[in-house]
Design an enzyme around this catalytic site. Sequence first.
Site, PDB file in Angstrom:
ATOM      1  N   LYS A  67      -5.493  -3.457  14.731  1.00  0.00           N
ATOM      2  CA  LYS A  67      -4.155  -2.944  15.019  1.00  0.00           C
ATOM      3  C   LYS A  67      -3.563  -3.584  16.285  1.00  0.00           C
ATOM      4  O   LYS A  67      -2.347  -3.772  16.383  1.00  0.00           O
ATOM      5  CB  LYS A  67      -4.190  -1.414  15.129  1.00  0.00           C
ATOM      6  CG  LYS A  67      -4.559  -0.711  13.811  1.00  0.00           C
ATOM      7  CD  LYS A  67      -3.522  -0.981  12.727  1.00  0.00           C
ATOM      8  CE  LYS A  67      -3.740  -0.189  11.461  1.00  0.00           C
ATOM      9  NZ  LYS A  67      -2.720  -0.467  10.431  1.00  0.00           N
ATOM     10  N   ALA A  89      -9.134  -3.226  17.006  1.00  0.00           N
ATOM     11  CA  ALA A  89      -8.959  -4.683  17.125  1.00  0.00           C
ATOM     12  C   ALA A  89      -7.931  -5.176  16.106  1.00  0.00           C
ATOM     13  O   ALA A  89      -7.054  -5.991  16.424  1.00  0.00           O
ATOM     14  CB  ALA A  89     -10.298  -5.394  16.922  1.00  0.00           C
ATOM     15  N   ILE A 131      -0.922  11.121  11.978  1.00  0.00           N
ATOM     16  CA  ILE A 131      -0.017  11.438  10.868  1.00  0.00           C
ATOM     17  C   ILE A 131      -0.858  12.030   9.735  1.00  0.00           C
ATOM     18  O   ILE A 131      -1.874  11.426   9.344  1.00  0.00           O
ATOM     19  CB  ILE A 131       0.703  10.161  10.353  1.00  0.00           C
ATOM     20  CG1 ILE A 131       1.369   9.374  11.503  1.00  0.00           C
ATOM     21  CG2 ILE A 131       1.718  10.510   9.251  1.00  0.00           C
ATOM     22  CD1 ILE A 131       2.530  10.033  12.193  1.00  0.00           C
ATOM     23  N   SER A 188      -3.402  -0.711  -4.569  1.00  0.00           N
ATOM     24  CA  SER A 188      -4.643  -1.403  -4.886  1.00  0.00           C
ATOM     25  C   SER A 188      -5.320  -0.878  -6.148  1.00  0.00           C
ATOM     26  O   SER A 188      -5.708  -1.653  -7.004  1.00  0.00           O
ATOM     27  CB  SER A 188      -5.631  -1.439  -3.708  1.00  0.00           C
ATOM     28  OG  SER A 188      -5.486  -0.374  -2.847  1.00  0.00           O
ATOM     29  N   SER A 217      -0.931   1.077  15.098  1.00  0.00           N
ATOM     30  CA  SER A 217      -1.418   2.430  15.411  1.00  0.00           C
ATOM     31  C   SER A 217      -1.491   2.545  16.930  1.00  0.00           C
ATOM     32  O   SER A 217      -1.707   1.544  17.617  1.00  0.00           O
ATOM     33  CB  SER A 217      -2.815   2.608  14.823  1.00  0.00           C
ATOM     34  OG  SER A 217      -3.445   3.740  15.392  1.00  0.00           O
ATOM     35  N   TYR A 240     -11.048  -1.100  13.811  1.00  0.00           N
ATOM     36  CA  TYR A 240      -9.669  -0.685  13.503  1.00  0.00           C
ATOM     37  C   TYR A 240      -8.737  -0.991  14.679  1.00  0.00           C
ATOM     38  O   TYR A 240      -7.645  -1.555  14.508  1.00  0.00           O
ATOM     39  CB  TYR A 240      -9.691   0.816  13.195  1.00  0.00           C
ATOM     40  CG  TYR A 240      -8.381   1.417  12.760  1.00  0.00           C
ATOM     41  CD1 TYR A 240      -7.892   1.234  11.471  1.00  0.00           C
ATOM     42  CD2 TYR A 240      -7.638   2.220  13.634  1.00  0.00           C
ATOM     43  CE1 TYR A 240      -6.693   1.822  11.069  1.00  0.00           C
ATOM     44  CE2 TYR A 240      -6.440   2.811  13.233  1.00  0.00           C
ATOM     45  CZ  TYR A 240      -5.981   2.603  11.952  1.00  0.00           C
ATOM     46  OH  TYR A 240      -4.791   3.188  11.556  1.00  0.00           O
ATOM     47  N   GLY A 245       0.806  -1.228   0.000  1.00  0.00           N
ATOM     48  CA  GLY A 245       0.000   0.000   0.000  1.00  0.00           C
ATOM     49  C   GLY A 245       0.830   1.264   0.000  1.00  0.00           C
ATOM     50  O   GLY A 245       0.620   2.154   0.821  1.00  0.00           O
ATOM     51  N   SER A 247       1.342   3.553  -2.674  1.00  0.00           N
ATOM     52  CA  SER A 247       1.191   4.571  -3.727  1.00  0.00           C
ATOM     53  C   SER A 247       0.914   5.953  -3.145  1.00  0.00           C
ATOM     54  O   SER A 247       0.999   6.959  -3.838  1.00  0.00           O
ATOM     55  CB  SER A 247       0.101   4.167  -4.718  1.00  0.00           C
ATOM     56  OG  SER A 247      -1.113   4.011  -4.038  1.00  0.00           O
TER      57      SER A 247
HETATM   58  P1  NAI Z   1      -3.743   5.923   3.276  1.00  0.00           P
HETATM   59  O1  NAI Z   1      -5.195   5.612   3.214  1.00  0.00           O
HETATM   60  O2  NAI Z   1      -3.263   7.214   2.758  1.00  0.00           O
HETATM   61  O3  NAI Z   1      -2.894   4.762   2.590  1.00  0.00           O
HETATM   62  C1  NAI Z   1      -3.206   3.411   2.773  1.00  0.00           C
HETATM   63  C2  NAI Z   1      -2.666   2.660   1.601  1.00  0.00           C
HETATM   64  O4  NAI Z   1      -3.027   1.280   1.725  1.00  0.00           O
HETATM   65  C3  NAI Z   1      -3.250   3.163   0.276  1.00  0.00           C
HETATM   66  O5  NAI Z   1      -2.205   3.295  -0.663  1.00  0.00           O
HETATM   67  C4  NAI Z   1      -4.179   2.032  -0.135  1.00  0.00           C
HETATM   68  O6  NAI Z   1      -4.308   1.908  -1.540  1.00  0.00           O
HETATM   69  C5  NAI Z   1      -3.485   0.833   0.461  1.00  0.00           C
HETATM   70  N1  NAI Z   1      -4.388  -0.311   0.621  1.00  0.00           N
HETATM   71  C6  NAI Z   1      -5.616  -0.311   1.182  1.00  0.00           C
HETATM   72  N2  NAI Z   1      -6.145  -1.554   1.114  1.00  0.00           N
HETATM   73  C7  NAI Z   1      -5.216  -2.336   0.492  1.00  0.00           C
HETATM   74  C8  NAI Z   1      -5.167  -3.697   0.144  1.00  0.00           C
HETATM   75  N3  NAI Z   1      -6.187  -4.532   0.395  1.00  0.00           N
HETATM   76  N4  NAI Z   1      -4.054  -4.177  -0.472  1.00  0.00           N
HETATM   77  C9  NAI Z   1      -3.021  -3.359  -0.750  1.00  0.00           C
HETATM   78  N5  NAI Z   1      -3.010  -2.048  -0.427  1.00  0.00           N
HETATM   79  C10 NAI Z   1      -4.100  -1.547   0.178  1.00  0.00           C
HETATM   80  O7  NAI Z   1      -3.350   5.736   4.800  1.00  0.00           O
HETATM   81  P2  NAI Z   1      -2.021   6.145   5.605  1.00  0.00           P
HETATM   82  O8  NAI Z   1      -2.410   7.210   6.558  1.00  0.00           O
HETATM   83  O9  NAI Z   1      -0.895   6.328   4.698  1.00  0.00           O
HETATM   84  O10 NAI Z   1      -1.835   4.810   6.478  1.00  0.00           O
HETATM   85  C11 NAI Z   1      -0.838   3.832   6.230  1.00  0.00           C
HETATM   86  C12 NAI Z   1      -0.843   2.858   7.397  1.00  0.00           C
HETATM   87  O11 NAI Z   1      -0.573   3.582   8.602  1.00  0.00           O
HETATM   88  C13 NAI Z   1      -2.181   2.166   7.621  1.00  0.00           C
HETATM   89  O12 NAI Z   1      -1.971   0.841   8.018  1.00  0.00           O
HETATM   90  C14 NAI Z   1      -2.805   2.976   8.742  1.00  0.00           C
HETATM   91  O13 NAI Z   1      -3.736   2.223   9.461  1.00  0.00           O
HETATM   92  C15 NAI Z   1      -1.576   3.314   9.560  1.00  0.00           C
HETATM   93  N6  NAI Z   1      -1.729   4.463  10.434  1.00  0.00           N
HETATM   94  C16 NAI Z   1      -2.011   5.708   9.939  1.00  0.00           C
HETATM   95  C17 NAI Z   1      -2.146   6.773  10.791  1.00  0.00           C
HETATM   96  C18 NAI Z   1      -2.437   8.153  10.328  1.00  0.00           C
HETATM   97  O14 NAI Z   1      -2.655   9.021  11.187  1.00  0.00           O
HETATM   98  N7  NAI Z   1      -2.447   8.442   9.053  1.00  0.00           N
HETATM   99  C19 NAI Z   1      -2.017   6.605  12.251  1.00  0.00           C
HETATM  100  C20 NAI Z   1      -1.726   5.257  12.650  1.00  0.00           C
HETATM  101  C21 NAI Z   1      -1.577   4.242  11.774  1.00  0.00           C
END
Ligand code: NAI
Length: 248
Positions: A160, A158, A189, A38, A143, A156, A13, A15
């Site tokens: 994490k 659960a 973030i 994705s 997280s 979410y 994930g 991109s």
């Molecule tokens: P985002 O929504 O910007 O990026 C998530 C990425 O995961 C996207 O590129 C999406 O296409 C990809 N994705 C989603 N489902 C997928 C699948 N089935 N297979 C492959 N790729 C898939 O989110 P962000 O903020 O960049 O988050 C990245 C990670 O960090 C996540 O696991 C999120 O839970 C975690 N996180 C984010 C926080 C934040 O404040 N932004 C805080 C804590 C954790």
Amino acid sequence: MRLLENKTVVITGASRGIGRGIALVLAKHGANIAFTYSRSVDSAITLTEEITNLSVKCKAYQSNAANFEDSQKLIEQVLLDFETIDVLINNAGITKDNLLMRMNEDDFDKVIEVNLKSVFNMVKATQRIFLKNRSGSIINISSIVGVKGNAGQSNYAASKAGIIGFSKSIALELGSRNIRSNVIAPGFIQTEMTDKLNQDVVNQWISGIPLKRGGTPEDVANLCLFLSSDLSTFITGQVINVDGGMLT
Ligand code: NAI
């Protein structure tokens, strides 16, 4: 010295958001990058070009981390393209927030599948390579919500928290083979994921952060760099918060 010269890193994930930030920082330190996305083909192409310009190898794969067979096929293809894998970063994640009263079964199942089952899928697919190499670093993005819980995010939280239990267990199972497994628990973030929140909620999060700002993808990426590199060879089974002190 570039810390990850000639290392190959797989990131799910990537991109956009945190994954994209991780890919760029690691590539700047010499890592070859295999990343998944994705849907957003255009963003994947742009990132591939940006990374290739850093004089490392980069390839994007459209793959659903929640699907077991997809993950197996992905890793087989990465092996053909890159010959080996040194680091696996499980970053893919989604939210489907609601109070339990209004949360339906599909919203619960989907979040568990994408956030938690994906980690199992990817580690299962990659572990034989790490076992053969007698070396590997697994970094799972959880997280702080998985540590402390959050109203409206029981699915979410659960998923994490599950990542933390899974990572600590495999750290125990794989440590004797020099395979490390650590968790990064980001706080707030600023990415497309948090852009969905309304300004009042954002202000509330930031007021609870001792450093009085949201984090950036690079804040998380810099810890990934450390955990991917030989600077952290005696660190496994840990959960490290990148949260501006929020959980203090
Ligand atoms: P985002 O929504 O910007 O990026 C998530 C990425 O995961 C996207 O590129 C999406 O296409 C990809 N994705 C989603 N489902 C997928 C699948 N089935 N297979 C492959 N790729 C898939 O989110 P962000 O903020 O960049 O988050 C990245 C990670 O960090 C996540 O696991 C999120 O839970 C975690 N996180 C984010 C926080 C934040 O404040 N932004 C805080 C804590 C954790």
